[in-house]
Scaffold this motif. Structure first.
Motif, PDB file in Angstrom:
ATOM      1  N   PHE A  64       0.829  -1.203   0.000  1.00 46.22           N
ATOM      2  CA  PHE A  64       0.000   0.000   0.000  1.00 46.22           C
ATOM      3  C   PHE A  64       0.871   1.265   0.000  1.00 46.22           C
ATOM      4  O   PHE A  64       0.515   2.273  -0.618  1.00 46.22           O
ATOM      5  CB  PHE A  64      -0.940   0.020   1.207  1.00 46.22           C
ATOM      6  N   VAL A  65       2.004   1.228   0.704  1.00 47.95           N
ATOM      7  CA  VAL A  65       2.916   2.369   0.698  1.00 47.95           C
ATOM      8  C   VAL A  65       3.457   2.595  -0.711  1.00 47.95           C
ATOM      9  O   VAL A  65       3.508   3.733  -1.204  1.00 47.95           O
ATOM     10  CB  VAL A  65       4.068   2.147   1.694  1.00 47.95           C
ATOM     11  N   PHE A  66       3.849   1.513  -1.389  1.00 47.52           N
ATOM     12  CA  PHE A  66       4.336   1.618  -2.766  1.00 47.52           C
ATOM     13  C   PHE A  66       3.263   2.231  -3.662  1.00 47.52           C
ATOM     14  O   PHE A  66       3.551   3.126  -4.465  1.00 47.52           O
ATOM     15  CB  PHE A  66       4.726   0.233  -3.283  1.00 47.52           C
TER      16      PHE A  66
ATOM     17  N   THR B 198      -4.174   6.671  -2.100  1.00 45.56           N
ATOM     18  CA  THR B 198      -2.816   6.735  -1.568  1.00 45.56           C
ATOM     19  C   THR B 198      -2.760   6.377  -0.088  1.00 45.56           C
ATOM     20  O   THR B 198      -1.917   5.590   0.316  1.00 45.56           O
ATOM     21  CB  THR B 198      -2.226   8.147  -1.756  1.00 45.56           C
ATOM     22  N   GLY B 199      -3.662   6.969   0.719  1.00 42.96           N
ATOM     23  CA  GLY B 199      -3.687   6.646   2.141  1.00 42.96           C
ATOM     24  C   GLY B 199      -2.524   7.216   2.932  1.00 42.96           C
ATOM     25  O   GLY B 199      -2.324   6.860   4.084  1.00 42.96           O
ATOM     26  N   ILE B 200      -1.720   8.122   2.349  1.00 47.01           N
ATOM     27  CA  ILE B 200      -0.569   8.702   3.039  1.00 47.01           C
ATOM     28  C   ILE B 200      -0.904  10.150   3.370  1.00 47.01           C
ATOM     29  O   ILE B 200      -0.963  11.009   2.485  1.00 47.01           O
ATOM     30  CB  ILE B 200       0.702   8.619   2.169  1.00 47.01           C
ATOM     31  N   VAL B 201      -1.134  10.436   4.659  1.00 44.60           N
ATOM     32  CA  VAL B 201      -1.662  11.729   5.070  1.00 44.60           C
ATOM     33  C   VAL B 201      -0.701  12.864   4.747  1.00 44.60           C
ATOM     34  O   VAL B 201      -1.073  13.857   4.132  1.00 44.60           O
ATOM     35  CB  VAL B 201      -1.991  11.718   6.582  1.00 44.60           C
TER      36      VAL B 201
ATOM     37  N   THR C  25       9.477   3.638  -0.277  1.00 44.40           N
ATOM     38  CA  THR C  25       8.729   2.489   0.238  1.00 44.40           C
ATOM     39  C   THR C  25       9.565   1.702   1.231  1.00 44.40           C
ATOM     40  O   THR C  25       9.070   1.291   2.300  1.00 44.40           O
ATOM     41  CB  THR C  25       8.294   1.578  -0.923  1.00 44.40           C
ATOM     42  N   THR C  26      10.820   1.482   0.906  1.00 45.45           N
ATOM     43  CA  THR C  26      11.707   0.731   1.802  1.00 45.45           C
ATOM     44  C   THR C  26      11.892   1.459   3.123  1.00 45.45           C
ATOM     45  O   THR C  26      11.829   0.842   4.199  1.00 45.45           O
ATOM     46  CB  THR C  26      13.074   0.507   1.132  1.00 45.45           C
ATOM     47  N   ALA C  27      12.114   2.773   3.057  1.00 49.96           N
ATOM     48  CA  ALA C  27      12.339   3.551   4.274  1.00 49.96           C
ATOM     49  C   ALA C  27      11.108   3.536   5.181  1.00 49.96           C
ATOM     50  O   ALA C  27      11.216   3.293   6.396  1.00 49.96           O
ATOM     51  CB  ALA C  27      12.710   4.990   3.916  1.00 49.96           C
ATOM     52  N   ILE C  28       9.928   3.765   4.600  1.00 54.15           N
ATOM     53  CA  ILE C  28       8.705   3.805   5.400  1.00 54.15           C
ATOM     54  C   ILE C  28       8.388   2.416   5.970  1.00 54.15           C
ATOM     55  O   ILE C  28       8.048   2.269   7.152  1.00 54.15           O
ATOM     56  CB  ILE C  28       7.523   4.320   4.550  1.00 54.15           C
TER      57      ILE C  28
END
Length: 457
Positions: free
Chosen positions: A71-73, A117-120, A300-303
């Motif tokens: 989902f982050v990606f 996206t779901g990323i605030v 994506t990897t960092a989050i």
């Protein structure tokens, strides 16, 4: 003495987090420090830590949590694919000729971005950069403009597929199993991420509708604060361009949420569909290249690494906290509160609301919910209802001055000509709307529980 150590452990972690120390290492390091002190003072049984390897293996082997990086990606790829820019321009042409039309466009686009996206943080910053200059230039009241952007940006907290609902689903499932063991019930039933997605759908849509109703009301009662855009600036509505901007995100949302609602895919499988769909959407817009793919993969990897490291630290914290008898202490405190289960619920919601000023939702989800969740569920609260109420509560605290995270994000892209106090004034009506939403969901719990019951029985 052991229960005092549990309280000191929790307070020490909160103080360290407020001091800006890294979350994951604060949770793990402080827990190990207190465990060592507990062994030396005879207040902690080191045997509790023997469960840690199994916990860590369970985290790494958890199929539900696999949805997080996917989902982050999807969200990061869509953020970098100019989806928001195209959507906002098309919606502005559609609604801009109405008083308050640009603000309504921001709400609609914010809801669509939340569902894709779901990323605030990314949503607030992107919308602020794209919409705020136009709103201010066209005479929009700065308070209403900034309040609308901050509020719609936080919709990613509650509208699925939301990262917080994925994390809450895993935590609430574990809490529900613990609650069943406390009650001596051995049932195969669990709480899935899909349950929370479905349960949050109607409250999320109703919240968007309440935002739009508020904006319509302001436009009718105080039209100077929300002027219409000049027709010469808008030009003719290009329906083909509108369809090209609107259909791809809608199809992606339908593929992700539709596959979950229809029972064709688990949230993890739907997340994989979403990640692939975001790639194809970026490719179709000509925004996909090796450099952009590398940027998305790095983000994506960092989050994802941050989320899983926090989860590992939180697992260690929960073991040590339980070893000091902290869970029994929480049960005793809740049992003595006036009002029984409702009194305990309101206290927990108030604590989460206040912690939302200073801690990120990931920290609250992994630190607070595992402590209070099993106790509240053992008291008879519905796990899906409780999970969605916590998500709504966290969304409200993210807007509340002076520490609302969404306000921090928006402040970074707001001109200096708009004072911070104006932003605080602008979000107050939306905070009231969100509190009203919490009251509505409390008074009519079927708003959350009805749809999951219809779909999953």
């Amino acid at each position: 003495m052991a229960e005092l150590m549990a309280v000191l452990l929790f307070l020490s972690i909160c103080l360290a987090l407020m001091g800006g120390f890294p979350v994951a290492f604060t949770l793990g390091g402080m827990s190990l420090l207190f465990a060592g002190l507990g062994v030396l003072t005879g207040t902690f049984d080191g045997g509790y830590l023997s469960a840690l390897p199994n916990r860590l293996f369970g985290i790494m082997n958890n199929q539900t949590l696999l949805a997080v990086p996917l989902f982050v990606f999807m969200g990061v790829m869509l953020e970098k694919s100019r989806v928001a820019e195209d959507l906002l321009e098309s919606m502005s042409r559609l609604f801009g000729g109405l008083r308050g039309g640009l603000a309504i466009s921001v709400c609609v686009v914010g809801a669509l971005l939340a569902a894709s996206t779901g990323i605030v943080g990314a949503t607030v910053v992107t919308m602020g950069l794209l919409a705020l200059p136009t709103m201010l230039r066209r005479g929009y009241d700065p308070a209403i403009a900034t309040g609308t952007l901050a509020a719609t940006g936080t919709l990613g907290q509650i509208i699925p597929p939301s990262i917080i609902l994925v994390l809450l689903g895993d935590v609430m499932s574990s809490a529900y199993q613990q609650a069943q063991l406390k009650l001596g019930i051995f049932s195969p039933k669990t709480v899935s991420v899909g349950d929370l997605f479905v349960g949050a759908l109607l409250p999320g849509l109703l919240l968007v509708a309440l935002y739009i109703l508020y904006l319509i009301g302001v436009a009718l009662l105080q039209p100077k604060k929300l002027p219409a855009l000049p027709q010469a600036e808008l030009g003719a509505i290009e329906w083909g361009r509108l369809a090209r901007a609107l259909l791809p995100p809608l199809l992606l949302i339908a593929a992700v949420l539709g596959s979950i609602l229809a029972g064709y895919a688990t949230p993890t499988e739907a997340a994989a569909v979403g990640a692939l769909g975001a790639l194809l959407l970026a490719l179709g817009k000509g925004q996909l290249n090796l450099t952009r793919l590398r940027e998305v993969a790095n983000s994506t990897t960092a989050i994802s690494a941050m989320v899983f490291m926090i989860l590992i630290g939180a697992s260690l914290f929960s073991l040590v906290f339980r070893g000091f008898g902290g869970e029994a202490l929480i049960e005793d405190v809740f049992a003595q509160l006036p009002g029984g289960v409702l009194g305990a619920f309101f206290v927990v919601m108030l604590v989460i609301f206040l912690l939302g000023f200073i801690l990120d939702f990931i920290e609250i989800t992994f630190v607070v919910v595992p402590i209070v969740g099993p106790v509240l569920l053992a008291m008879g609260l519905d796990p899906v209802w409780l999970g969605v109420m916590i998500a709504l509560n966290l969304q409200t605290s993210f807007l509340t001055p002076p520490f609302g995270f969404s306000l921090f994000y928006l402040r970074g892209v707001t001109p200096r000509s708009v004072p911070t106090r104006v932003m605080y004034k602008g979000v107050l009506p939306f905070i009231i709307i969100q509190l009203l939403m919490l009251v509505i969901a409390y008074q009519w719990p079927a708003l959350i529980t009805w749809l999951p019951a219809q779909l999953y029985g």
